[in-house]
Design a protein around this motif. Structure first.
Motif, mmCIF file in Angstrom:
data_model
loop_
_atom_site.group_PDB
_atom_site.id
_atom_site.type_symbol
_atom_site.label_atom_id
_atom_site.label_comp_id
_atom_site.label_asym_id
_atom_site.label_seq_id
_atom_site.Cartn_x
_atom_site.Cartn_y
_atom_site.Cartn_z
ATOM 1 N N GLY A 115 -24.003 13.561 -80.894
ATOM 2 C CA GLY A 115 -24.028 14.102 -82.260
ATOM 3 C C GLY A 115 -25.057 15.167 -82.499
ATOM 4 N N ALA A 116 -25.684 15.682 -81.435
ATOM 5 C CA ALA A 116 -26.706 16.727 -81.600
ATOM 6 C C ALA A 116 -26.424 17.841 -80.603
ATOM 7 C CB ALA A 116 -28.103 16.152 -81.385
ATOM 8 N N TYR A 117 -25.719 18.868 -81.064
ATOM 9 C CA TYR A 117 -25.331 19.960 -80.180
ATOM 10 C C TYR A 117 -25.670 21.288 -80.829
ATOM 11 C CZ TYR A 117 -22.721 16.084 -78.249
ATOM 12 O OH TYR A 117 -22.395 14.874 -77.721
ATOM 13 N N PRO A 118 -25.878 22.338 -79.999
ATOM 14 C CA PRO A 118 -25.737 22.347 -78.546
ATOM 15 C C PRO A 118 -26.927 21.703 -77.836
ATOM 16 C CG PRO A 118 -26.459 24.496 -79.294
ATOM 17 C CD PRO A 118 -26.223 23.675 -80.532
ATOM 18 N N SER A 119 -26.668 21.307 -76.596
ATOM 19 C CA SER A 119 -27.727 20.768 -75.747
ATOM 20 C C SER A 119 -27.489 21.249 -74.327
ATOM 21 C CB SER A 119 -27.736 19.240 -75.801
ATOM 22 O OG SER A 119 -26.528 18.719 -75.282
ATOM 23 N N LEU A 120 -28.461 21.054 -73.471
ATOM 24 C CA LEU A 120 -28.358 21.452 -72.073
ATOM 25 C C LEU A 120 -28.493 20.226 -71.179
ATOM 26 C CD1 LEU A 120 -30.576 24.684 -72.011
ATOM 27 C CD2 LEU A 120 -28.082 24.584 -71.929
ATOM 28 N N VAL A 121 -27.626 20.131 -70.181
ATOM 29 C CA VAL A 121 -27.718 19.052 -69.189
ATOM 30 C C VAL A 121 -27.511 19.667 -67.819
ATOM 31 C CG1 VAL A 121 -26.900 17.244 -70.749
ATOM 32 C CG2 VAL A 121 -25.252 18.516 -69.366
ATOM 33 N N THR A 122 -27.953 18.949 -66.785
ATOM 34 C CA THR A 122 -27.783 19.440 -65.428
ATOM 35 C C THR A 122 -26.443 18.996 -64.855
ATOM 36 O OG1 THR A 122 -28.767 17.483 -64.403
ATOM 37 C CG2 THR A 122 -30.280 19.276 -65.047
ATOM 38 N N VAL A 123 -26.025 19.662 -63.791
ATOM 39 C CA VAL A 123 -24.808 19.272 -63.088
ATOM 40 C C VAL A 123 -24.938 17.847 -62.571
ATOM 41 C CG1 VAL A 123 -23.419 19.717 -61.015
ATOM 42 C CG2 VAL A 123 -24.122 21.623 -62.490
ATOM 43 N N VAL A 145 -18.307 24.909 -64.076
ATOM 44 C CA VAL A 145 -18.928 25.302 -62.803
ATOM 45 C C VAL A 145 -17.939 25.301 -61.645
ATOM 46 C CG1 VAL A 145 -21.208 24.528 -63.530
ATOM 47 C CG2 VAL A 145 -19.704 22.935 -62.318
ATOM 48 N N CYS A 146 -16.771 24.695 -61.856
ATOM 49 C CA CYS A 146 -15.751 24.654 -60.808
ATOM 50 C C CYS A 146 -14.380 24.671 -61.491
ATOM 51 C CB CYS A 146 -15.918 23.406 -59.943
ATOM 52 S SG CYS A 146 -14.988 23.432 -58.395
#
Length: 314
Positions: A115-123, A145-146
């Motif tokens: 419920g809190a966007y945008p956010s960043l996460v790793t692959v 990424v693919c």
């Protein structure tokens, strides 16, 4: 409580070979046919028991029928992403943006609960959610990424032409697509043999599929925590389909039983929980196989299990 073992289906010891393995494979097959008949519906399955001279086929039920694999194909998606990591084209710490528009609402996973966007996460974080809680948003993040066409090319190159995602107009989006029980089984066999990915990527996939948070309603349901740690599994469900595929390892970490169980057409199509007939059938079968193979050794590369250490915070 685990179901009592059938007195006609007692496993031998780790020294059994040849005809003993064949009898054990037959008992695994008998257990499958009992539980699948009881559940009803349609079953497409391929199951093998490891042996010194190669795997013994225990179950071959419409194994070459190409069908919708649903979330079982998330293993194949992860393989494609990690293939790019192995080739230096992508890194696990590469960050992707989770926007509100990319989140799949109402489905499985945890991204939709944020419920809190945008956010960043790793692959790496994306893959962890893809293979444990079967996160649907993680599928879309993998597509960033693919892309779908690249996933399919990688899988064809690795020898899996029937295990393919279904592209859509957006090249970075796809439906999870199709496979066959035999190809899903063979993909898992290649994974544990170390011929599909690098050792590090192989360990990552198996660690996720064997983790305590991975699917526990099916094959692993009637098992202790130690037994669950010996099972790498991935389920897939949609509409009236209830699928599951994975590998059971011996106590030393060698592959012992590899299974791809695809089911559809049972009653209670709106039940996606542990009470669905096909899911109950897989739970009974998993318990029986674990009992039957007690003391039996697997073959091939061993894969260490990661210790489960519960935390109380702090």
């Amino acid at each position: 409580m685990p179901a009592a073992a059938d007195p006609t289906e007692q496993a031998g010891t780790g020294g059994e070979a040849g005809s003993d393995r064949e009898r054990l494979a037959a008992r695994i097959a008998a257990a499958f046919h009992r539980v699948s008949s009881r559940a009803g519906g349609n079953w497409q399955a391929y199951v093998s028991l490891a042996g010194p001279d190669g795997p013994l086929v225990a179950v071959n039920e419409s194994a070459d029928l190409r069908i919708e694999a649903y979330s079982v194909n998330k293993i194949a998606v992860a393989v494609a992403v990690l293939d790019k990591v192995d080739r230096g084209l992508l890194a696990l710490d590469h960050q992707v943006e989770v926007t509100e528009a990319i989140v799949v609402t109402g489905g499985d996973g945890i991204f939709s609960l944020d419920g809190a966007y945008p956010s960043l996460v790793t692959v790496g974080h994306v893959l962890a959610n893809l293979l444990t809680v079967s996160d649907d948003t993680a599928v879309r993040l993998c597509g960033l990424v693919c892309p779908a066409a690249e996933i399919n090319q990688i899988l064809v190159a690795k020898g899996f032409p029937n295990t393919q995602v279904q592209p859509v107009a957006n090249p970075n989006r796809f439906f999870l697509g199709t496979s066959t029980p035999r190809e899903t089984h063979d993909l898992l066999r290649a994974l544990v043999a170390g011929t599909l990915l690098s050792p590090a990527s192989t360990d990552r996939v198996l660690r996720l599929l064997r983790s305590p948070v991975a699917f526990t309603d099916g094959v692993r349901r009637e098992m202790s925590s130690a037994e669950r740690a010996r099972v790498a599994t991935k389920a897939g469900w949609y509409a009236d389909a209830r699928h599951e595929a994975g590998v059971i390892f011996d106590t030393a970490g060698a592959p012992l039983v590899t299974y791809a169980l695809f089911a559809d057409g049972q009653a209670d199509a709106d039940d996606f929980g542990a009470t669905h007939p096909a899911v109950q059938a897989r739970a009974r079968w998993g318990r029986r196989v674990m009992d039957l193979t007690a003391g039996v050794g697997g073959t091939g590369t061993t894969h260490r299990k990661h210790l489960y250490r519960p935390s109380n915070g702090g």
